[in-house]
Design an enzyme around this catalytic site. Structure first.
Site, mmCIF file in Angstrom:
data_model
loop_
_atom_site.group_PDB
_atom_site.id
_atom_site.type_symbol
_atom_site.label_atom_id
_atom_site.label_comp_id
_atom_site.label_asym_id
_atom_site.label_seq_id
_atom_site.Cartn_x
_atom_site.Cartn_y
_atom_site.Cartn_z
ATOM 1 N N ASP A 194 -12.842 -5.903 14.044
ATOM 2 C CA ASP A 194 -12.708 -5.050 12.670
ATOM 3 C C ASP A 194 -12.772 -6.276 12.097
ATOM 4 O OD1 ASP A 194 -13.477 -3.907 9.643
ATOM 5 O OD2 ASP A 194 -11.224 -2.567 11.010
ATOM 6 N N HIS A 206 -14.910 -3.722 8.019
ATOM 7 C CA HIS A 206 -14.568 -2.565 7.360
ATOM 8 C C HIS A 206 -15.098 -2.749 5.411
ATOM 9 C CE1 HIS A 206 -10.498 -1.568 7.073
ATOM 10 N NE2 HIS A 206 -11.263 -0.843 5.955
ATOM 11 N N GLN A 240 -3.475 2.159 2.618
ATOM 12 C CA GLN A 240 -5.184 2.080 2.268
ATOM 13 C C GLN A 240 -4.968 0.964 0.713
ATOM 14 O OE1 GLN A 240 -6.927 3.684 3.870
ATOM 15 N NE2 GLN A 240 -4.919 4.873 4.461
ATOM 16 N N GLY A 241 -5.871 -0.368 1.394
ATOM 17 C CA GLY A 241 -5.507 -1.599 0.104
ATOM 18 C C GLY A 241 -5.573 -2.841 0.705
ATOM 19 N N ASP A 242 -4.863 -2.989 2.177
ATOM 20 C CA ASP A 242 -4.508 -3.130 2.817
ATOM 21 C C ASP A 242 -5.332 -3.883 3.622
ATOM 22 O OD1 ASP A 242 -1.461 -3.576 1.327
ATOM 23 O OD2 ASP A 242 -0.650 -1.837 3.032
ATOM 24 N N SER A 243 -6.018 -3.317 3.773
ATOM 25 C CA SER A 243 -6.855 -3.716 5.218
ATOM 26 C C SER A 243 -6.972 -5.316 4.789
ATOM 27 C CB SER A 243 -8.056 -3.193 5.103
ATOM 28 O OG SER A 243 -7.964 -1.492 5.632
#
Ligand code: ARG
Length: 273
Positions: free
Chosen positions: A132, A79, A227-230
């Site tokens: 993912d 993603h 958010q941002g760790d993905s």
């Protein structure tokens, strides 16, 4: 609502971001959330992904994490490479950089490595986030200081409920859009498929799918990726067991983080295309 979006472009009132972002969660206290600053030399396989397009072309910035699995290959979340996240087509890998050996993103330590090709798992389902995973092949070999992490195989003990695992990233430390410039790591506990399904029922619009996902968190809340760790690693017993993928809010007591079950995705085949 599921949060797809990687790091929000701070300053840039980002388009897709506002469209997809949910209101901030009520109860998150700190870091990765509930973690601590660490040096990248302590987890030398953690990398930051940086893009200029992601920030409207104005500056290059970190937007996702990744993890080194060989001298020329990095795993991240599929993603992270979606056009609505990246602001451009993934075919333009020239925009992407893998940043290694840089704890503090504002510094020039470590290296920025160009990406030669990006391949998304053909089994990735953008609606549910199942599978993912994407593989970035680098244009040059990584320095020897950036060591790959072994990837867990199916049946690895790390997947057992109750396993203590660590997450790593430069993502939101509060659930309210506080992006650190330094790497953070924090502990989470791997949960049973049954408890993951209770949080995200298979028949709901954010279904947990045990075949390609695992979930981990803190039953009391307070420890989670955000958010941002993905795309960044979930590590147990020195092996990579997951990639940060999604969750409802961040660090909420009843909503664990959901991770890509890396042992279930044939990443070497994905890389080979
Ligand atoms: N989708 C987010 C990202 O792109 C990761 C969200 C993880 N959320 C969580 N509660 N563990 O950075």
């Amino acid at each position: 609502m599921r949060r797809f979006i990687a790091r929000a472009a701070s300053g840039v009132a980002a388009l897709a971001v506002t469209a997809l972002a949910t209101p901030p969660p009520a109860a998150a206290d700190e870091v990765v959330i509930g973690g601590n600053e660490i040096k990248v030399s302590e987890s030398p396989w953690v990398v930051a992904l940086s893009s200029r397009a992601r920030f409207g072309g104005t500056r290059a910035g970190q937007f996702c994490g990744g993890v080194v699995v060989s001298a020329t290959q990095v795993l991240t979340a599929a993603h992270c490479l979606r056009p609505e996240v990246l602001g451009m087509d993934v075919a333009k890998v020239s925009d992407l950089k893998v940043i290694v050996g840089r704890t503090e993103l504002r510094s020039t330590e470590g290296q920025e490595v160009a990406v030669k090709s990006a391949r998304t798992n053909p089994g990735y389902n953008p609606t549910t986030n199942a599978g993912d995973l994407a593989v970035l092949t680098l244009a040059t070999e990584l320095p020897a200081t950036t060591t790959p992490i072994p990837v867990a195989a199916a049946g690895d003990p790390g997947y057992q409920a109750g396993t203590r695992a660590m997450i790593y990233g430069w993502g939101d430390t509060s659930g309210r859009g506080n992006y650190p410039t330094t790497l953070h790591a924090g502990p989470v506990t791997v949960l049973s498929d049954a408890s993951c399904e209770r949080a995200y029922p298979p028949k709901s619009d954010e279904p947990y799918e045990a075949s390609t996902m695992l979930c981990a968190g803190d039953p009391k809340g307070g420890h989670d990726a955000c958010q941002g760790d993905s795309g960044g690693p979930l590590v147990a017993g020195g092996k990579l067991i997951g990639l940060v993928s999604w969750g409802n809010g961040c660090a909420l007591p009843d909503y664990p983080g959901v991770y890509t079950r890396v042992a279930a995705v044939p990443w070497t085949a994905v890389a080979a295309g």
